[in-house]
Design a protein around this motif. Sequence first.
Motif, PDB file in Angstrom:
ATOM      1  N   LEU A 325       0.832  -1.205   0.000  1.00 19.00           N
ATOM      2  CA  LEU A 325       0.000   0.000   0.000  1.00 19.00           C
ATOM      3  C   LEU A 325       0.871   1.263   0.000  1.00 19.00           C
ATOM      4  O   LEU A 325       0.584   2.234  -0.714  1.00 19.00           O
ATOM      5  CB  LEU A 325      -0.927   0.006   1.217  1.00 19.00           C
ATOM      6  CG  LEU A 325      -2.143  -0.917   1.165  1.00 19.00           C
ATOM      7  CD1 LEU A 325      -2.851  -0.949   2.514  1.00 19.00           C
ATOM      8  CD2 LEU A 325      -3.115  -0.476   0.059  1.00 19.00           C
ATOM      9  N   LYS A 326       1.939   1.221   0.782  1.00 19.89           N
ATOM     10  CA  LYS A 326       2.847   2.365   0.827  1.00 19.89           C
ATOM     11  C   LYS A 326       3.468   2.626  -0.546  1.00 19.89           C
ATOM     12  O   LYS A 326       3.598   3.779  -0.986  1.00 19.89           O
ATOM     13  CB  LYS A 326       3.940   2.126   1.860  1.00 19.89           C
ATOM     14  CG  LYS A 326       4.908   3.287   2.018  1.00 19.89           C
ATOM     15  CD  LYS A 326       5.969   2.992   3.068  1.00 19.89           C
ATOM     16  CE  LYS A 326       6.952   4.146   3.194  1.00 19.89           C
ATOM     17  NZ  LYS A 326       8.026   3.868   4.183  1.00 19.89           N
ATOM     18  N   ALA A 327       3.831   1.539  -1.238  1.00 20.36           N
ATOM     19  CA  ALA A 327       4.435   1.674  -2.567  1.00 20.36           C
ATOM     20  C   ALA A 327       3.455   2.266  -3.570  1.00 20.36           C
ATOM     21  O   ALA A 327       3.868   2.842  -4.591  1.00 20.36           O
ATOM     22  CB  ALA A 327       4.923   0.306  -3.050  1.00 20.36           C
ATOM     23  N   GLN A 328       2.165   2.159  -3.289  1.00 21.73           N
ATOM     24  CA  GLN A 328       1.145   2.696  -4.185  1.00 21.73           C
ATOM     25  C   GLN A 328       0.732   4.126  -3.819  1.00 21.73           C
ATOM     26  O   GLN A 328      -0.218   4.665  -4.377  1.00 21.73           O
ATOM     27  CB  GLN A 328      -0.080   1.767  -4.188  1.00 21.73           C
ATOM     28  CG  GLN A 328       0.214   0.421  -4.818  1.00 21.73           C
ATOM     29  CD  GLN A 328      -0.982  -0.519  -4.779  1.00 21.73           C
ATOM     30  OE1 GLN A 328      -2.086  -0.110  -4.437  1.00 21.73           O
ATOM     31  NE2 GLN A 328      -0.762  -1.767  -5.125  1.00 21.73           N
ATOM     32  N   GLY A 329       1.448   4.715  -2.862  1.00 22.46           N
ATOM     33  CA  GLY A 329       1.220   6.123  -2.580  1.00 22.46           C
ATOM     34  C   GLY A 329       0.535   6.439  -1.276  1.00 22.46           C
ATOM     35  O   GLY A 329       0.285   7.613  -0.976  1.00 22.46           O
ATOM     36  N   TYR A 330       0.232   5.422  -0.484  1.00 23.50           N
ATOM     37  CA  TYR A 330      -0.404   5.667   0.809  1.00 23.50           C
ATOM     38  C   TYR A 330       0.661   5.947   1.870  1.00 23.50           C
ATOM     39  O   TYR A 330       1.763   5.407   1.812  1.00 23.50           O
ATOM     40  CB  TYR A 330      -1.247   4.454   1.231  1.00 23.50           C
ATOM     41  CG  TYR A 330      -2.419   4.190   0.315  1.00 23.50           C
ATOM     42  CD1 TYR A 330      -3.648   4.813   0.533  1.00 23.50           C
ATOM     43  CD2 TYR A 330      -2.295   3.320  -0.767  1.00 23.50           C
ATOM     44  CE1 TYR A 330      -4.727   4.582  -0.307  1.00 23.50           C
ATOM     45  CE2 TYR A 330      -3.365   3.080  -1.619  1.00 23.50           C
ATOM     46  CZ  TYR A 330      -4.580   3.709  -1.386  1.00 23.50           C
ATOM     47  OH  TYR A 330      -5.642   3.482  -2.232  1.00 23.50           O
TER      48      TYR A 330
END
Length: 348
Positions: A325-330
Amino acid sequence: MRSPLFAALFVLAASSPAFGQTASPAAPSTSAAINLDAVSVSGVQPGPGLWRVSKGDHVMWVLGTLSPLPDRIQWKTDEVEQTIADSQEVLGPPSIALKPKTNFFGKLFLLPSLVGARKNPDGQTLQQMVPAPDYARWQVLKQQYIGNDRGIESWRPIFAAVELYDKAIKRYGLTSSGGVKDTVRDLAKKHNVKFTTVRYTMEVEEPRSAVKTFKSSPMDDRECFGRTLDTVERDMGRITERANAWATGDIDMLRHLPMNDQRESCISAVTEAGFAKQLGFNDVKQKAESMWLSAAQQALNTNTQTFAMLPMEQVLSPKGLIARLKAQGYQVEAPDGSDAEGQPATSP
């Protein structure tokens, strides 16, 4: 109805408590002392706190779950309950279900074929299935944790390993579930918050044939058996230490205690077996995780606030679902103000 076959496959591939997050093997001289000194905490405990995943003004609070946990704790759920009450949705962890494609009477007539599903093919004994040194260790540990059970000597190594591990954690004052998921579900119901189950369901077209194939098929579960013996011999102290860290909210300790051991080898024993590939079972874990990721993204887009559960490994691992999720911008923030890896939390 859940057969021994379907239950076993479901449990092992879905990050089962039986093979839940355990410590990596340590040198016998060190870990033996840890085993002797291991004491699980008890009484009222706060739990690990919540991870914050956000984008803009939409937030998802994530509870990392762990297995096993101390059996004699009372989880203080004030923060969790308030967070759930303020949320529009509660998202369950990724899960897997195997569904026999048959009606009620078909399931009823399937029952006789399930007898002996745990047993080795061709009537082989456990002693014949595993290396001699491992069987010698098994005899000692079996006597210590299980006792004089002759029937288990006909089981497949993986099932014997499950039984030994379950008995060992119980001896150390631990429990496989801790009731955390049930508590969260009950709190969602209490506050009338939607609970979303994220479950990949695989329908078994010919359950009778599947059971027959399973009962007659070999499975290379010797590594699973040996790694489980290692864990019970050497690492029960560290398993207890990690369970205590979850209960007391010690995030730093959780980060520094590895969460992989025999579980991966036991899952591989199932998913890499010929019958599992034949049933299409080898990639269901990945499919369940993809379903959860999609459900989490939808919840974050739709809800102002969401509450979610994930296995602690998926929360802390640099390859876990929170990292994805972090890698997707969160933006991700741990309970102690850092990101999932323990670094200062910053926007990606």
